[in-house]
Design a protein around this motif. Structure first.
Motif, short mmCIF file in Angstrom:
data_model
loop_
_atom_site.label_atom_id
_atom_site.label_comp_id
_atom_site.label_asym_id
_atom_site.label_seq_id
_atom_site.Cartn_x
_atom_site.Cartn_y
_atom_site.Cartn_z
N LEU A 97 0.90 -1.36 -0.03
CA LEU A 97 -0.04 0.05 0.10
C LEU A 97 0.70 1.09 0.04
CD1 LEU A 97 0.05 1.20 2.99
CD2 LEU A 97 -1.32 -0.44 3.54
N ILE A 98 0.15 2.36 -0.34
CA ILE A 98 0.87 3.73 -0.13
C ILE A 98 0.61 4.16 1.34
CG2 ILE A 98 1.05 6.04 -0.93
CD1 ILE A 98 -0.01 4.92 -3.69
N PRO A 99 1.63 4.04 2.29
CA PRO A 99 1.33 4.29 3.70
C PRO A 99 1.32 5.75 3.79
CG PRO A 99 3.52 3.77 3.15
CD PRO A 99 2.86 3.54 1.86
N ASN A 100 0.46 5.96 4.98
CA ASN A 100 0.70 7.47 5.54
C ASN A 100 1.15 7.51 7.15
OD1 ASN A 100 -1.58 6.64 7.10
ND2 ASN A 100 -2.97 8.07 6.26
N LYS A 101 1.68 6.20 7.17
CA LYS A 101 2.40 5.96 8.64
C LYS A 101 3.34 4.70 8.56
CE LYS A 101 1.32 6.20 13.40
NZ LYS A 101 1.18 7.58 13.79
N ILE A 102 4.44 5.10 8.93
CA ILE A 102 5.39 3.73 9.24
C ILE A 102 5.73 3.65 10.57
CG2 ILE A 102 7.45 2.96 8.86
CD1 ILE A 102 6.25 3.17 6.23
N ILE A 103 5.64 2.60 11.06
CA ILE A 103 5.49 2.05 12.47
C ILE A 103 6.85 1.25 12.54
CG2 ILE A 103 4.71 0.89 14.47
CD1 ILE A 103 1.81 1.30 13.16
N ASP A 104 7.80 1.74 13.57
CA ASP A 104 9.08 1.08 13.79
C ASP A 104 8.97 -0.27 14.45
OD1 ASP A 104 11.64 0.17 14.34
OD2 ASP A 104 12.28 2.22 15.00
#
Length: 171
Positions: A97-104
């Protein structure tokens, strides 16, 4: 011979144990035939009210697996019935997907590896440990994480926007 339902249940239970999940439930829906029904919406509302999560995770609707799309539709219908619905985090399943958030997820990536390995029947089709964890999650660390560690991409939204997206994509 073990049925697909039994096999997947067994794999899910192993994965839940691998990540120390305290509870898991199965709703006995037929694989490949999930349909949003009043009963399922009601059951999901009960689960959400019981656990009161900050987020509900569901597959991103740009997907070609019927059950993934219907599961997302089920989430949207359940959340629409709540006075104060939690936010939604759509995750990557089959299609990035095209993310709007990346979670570490670097601190918990070993849990993810252990859980993913439990789905032996699906790993026979595609090596998810390599393609998702070591490939996609490693790639998702590019950018805001400077390529270090592992990132989980999500599309964070609310149910009304996701409903619009579902209608646009799948009618």
């Amino acid at each position: 011979e073990q049925t697909l339902v039994e096999l997947r249940r067994n794999e899910c239970e192993k994965a839940a144990d691998a990540v120390n999940l305290s509870s898991i439930s199965f709703w006995e829906e037929m694989d490949g035939h999930l349909k949003v029904t009043e009963r399922l919406v009601s059951d999901l509302i009960t689960v959400i009210r019981t656990h009161n999560p900050d987020y509900v995770y569901t597959p991103f609707p740009v997907d070609y697996h019927f059950d993934h799309i219907e599961a997302t539709r089920l989430v949207v219908h359940a959340l629409a019935e709540l006075d104060e619905p939690p936010a939604i985090r759509c995750y990557e399943s089959i299609i990035p997907l095209i993310p709007n958030k990346i979670i570490d997820i670097s601190a918990v990536v070993d849990f993810k590896r252990r859980a993913v390995k439990c789905f032996e029947s699906q790993n026979e089709v595609s090596d998810y440990s390599r393609t998702i964890v070591e490939g996609l999650n490693r790639h998702r660390s590019y950018g805001q994480m400077a390529g270090k560690g592992y990132g989980e991409a999500v599309f964070e939204t609310d149910y009304s926007y996701l409903l619009e997206l579902l209608d646009l994509l799948h009618g």
